[in-house]
Design a protein around this motif. Structure first.
Motif, short mmCIF file in Angstrom:
data_model
loop_
_atom_site.label_atom_id
_atom_site.label_comp_id
_atom_site.label_asym_id
_atom_site.label_seq_id
_atom_site.Cartn_x
_atom_site.Cartn_y
_atom_site.Cartn_z
N THR A 180 2.42 -11.68 -0.52
CA THR A 180 3.44 -10.80 -0.39
C THR A 180 3.19 -9.46 -0.78
O THR A 180 3.73 -8.27 -0.60
CB THR A 180 4.63 -11.29 -1.36
OG1 THR A 180 4.30 -11.24 -2.67
CG2 THR A 180 5.16 -12.38 -0.79
N THR A 207 5.27 -22.41 6.07
CA THR A 207 5.78 -21.76 4.91
C THR A 207 6.15 -20.06 5.08
O THR A 207 5.08 -19.52 5.74
CB THR A 207 5.01 -21.64 3.60
OG1 THR A 207 4.62 -23.06 3.43
CG2 THR A 207 5.44 -20.75 2.47
N THR A 208 7.14 -19.53 4.82
CA THR A 208 7.57 -18.12 5.10
C THR A 208 8.18 -17.60 3.98
O THR A 208 8.84 -18.21 3.26
CB THR A 208 8.33 -18.00 6.43
OG1 THR A 208 9.55 -18.65 6.22
CG2 THR A 208 7.75 -18.65 7.67
N LYS A 209 8.00 -16.44 3.86
CA LYS A 209 8.60 -15.69 2.70
C LYS A 209 9.11 -14.37 3.26
O LYS A 209 8.62 -13.77 4.05
CB LYS A 209 7.84 -15.38 1.40
CG LYS A 209 7.14 -16.63 0.94
CD LYS A 209 8.20 -17.26 0.12
CE LYS A 209 7.57 -18.59 -0.55
NZ LYS A 209 8.56 -19.59 -1.11
N TYR A 210 10.43 -13.75 2.56
CA TYR A 210 10.85 -12.41 2.96
C TYR A 210 11.39 -11.72 1.88
O TYR A 210 11.52 -12.18 0.83
CB TYR A 210 12.26 -12.93 3.86
CG TYR A 210 11.90 -13.73 5.05
CD1 TYR A 210 12.30 -15.10 5.19
CD2 TYR A 210 11.79 -12.92 6.50
CE1 TYR A 210 11.85 -16.02 6.24
CE2 TYR A 210 11.31 -13.85 7.47
CZ TYR A 210 11.58 -15.15 7.21
OH TYR A 210 11.34 -15.82 8.48
N SER A 261 7.51 -9.52 5.42
CA SER A 261 7.44 -11.10 5.51
C SER A 261 6.18 -11.39 5.57
O SER A 261 5.01 -10.78 5.82
CB SER A 261 8.29 -11.46 6.80
OG SER A 261 8.54 -12.87 6.93
N LYS A 321 16.01 -10.72 4.26
CA LYS A 321 16.27 -12.04 4.32
C LYS A 321 17.65 -12.43 5.08
O LYS A 321 18.91 -11.67 4.70
CB LYS A 321 16.49 -12.80 2.80
CG LYS A 321 16.48 -14.16 2.67
CD LYS A 321 16.22 -14.47 1.38
CE LYS A 321 14.90 -14.17 0.80
NZ LYS A 321 14.86 -14.48 -0.77
#
Length: 124
Positions: free
Chosen positions: A106, A57-60, A49, A65
């Motif tokens: 990422t 803003t976040t990403k997984y 993550s 997820k």
């Protein structure tokens, strides 16, 4: 350079929860994009993550997820990873990482500051 120290790992049964923390020192924490990565035995390090400087803003990774939540508290120079519904395949050494940027990343190649890692073991 910023120094990073992870805590909160340990042994948990499948379906359980853990919260990892990453405390930063030696830099202006809000200037850094942050990320969590993990490495299981015999496997390459993988992205978990990431979160931008403000937390907006976040990403997984697809594998986490809906189960993991990343957050940060810039007043405490700390990033968190809330891990719920843990699975045995989540077993790994978890690393926090930082790079001075207002974006998010990422790939581990983009980070230039790393913690020492902390073990998370999920028993079946």
């Amino acid at each position: 350079q910023v120094q990073l120290v992870e805590s909160g790992g340990g042994l948990v049964q499948a379906g359980g929860s853990l919260r990892l923390s990453c405390v930063a020192s030696g830099g202006i924490f809000s200037s850094y994009a942050m990320g969590w990565f993990r490495q299981a035995p015999g496997k390459a390090r993988e992205f978990v993550s990431t979160i931008n400087w403000s937390g907006s803003t976040t990403k997984y990774a697809e594998s986490v997820k809906g189960r993991f939540t990343i957050s940060r508290d810039n007043t405490k120079n700390t990033m968190y990873l809330h891990m719920n519904r843990l699975k045995p395949e989540d077993t790994a050494v978890y690393y926090c990482a930082a790079v001075r940027s207002n974006s998010y990343f990422t790939s581990d190649y983009d980070y230039d500051n790393w913690g020492q890692g902390i073990q998370v073991t999920v028993s079946s």
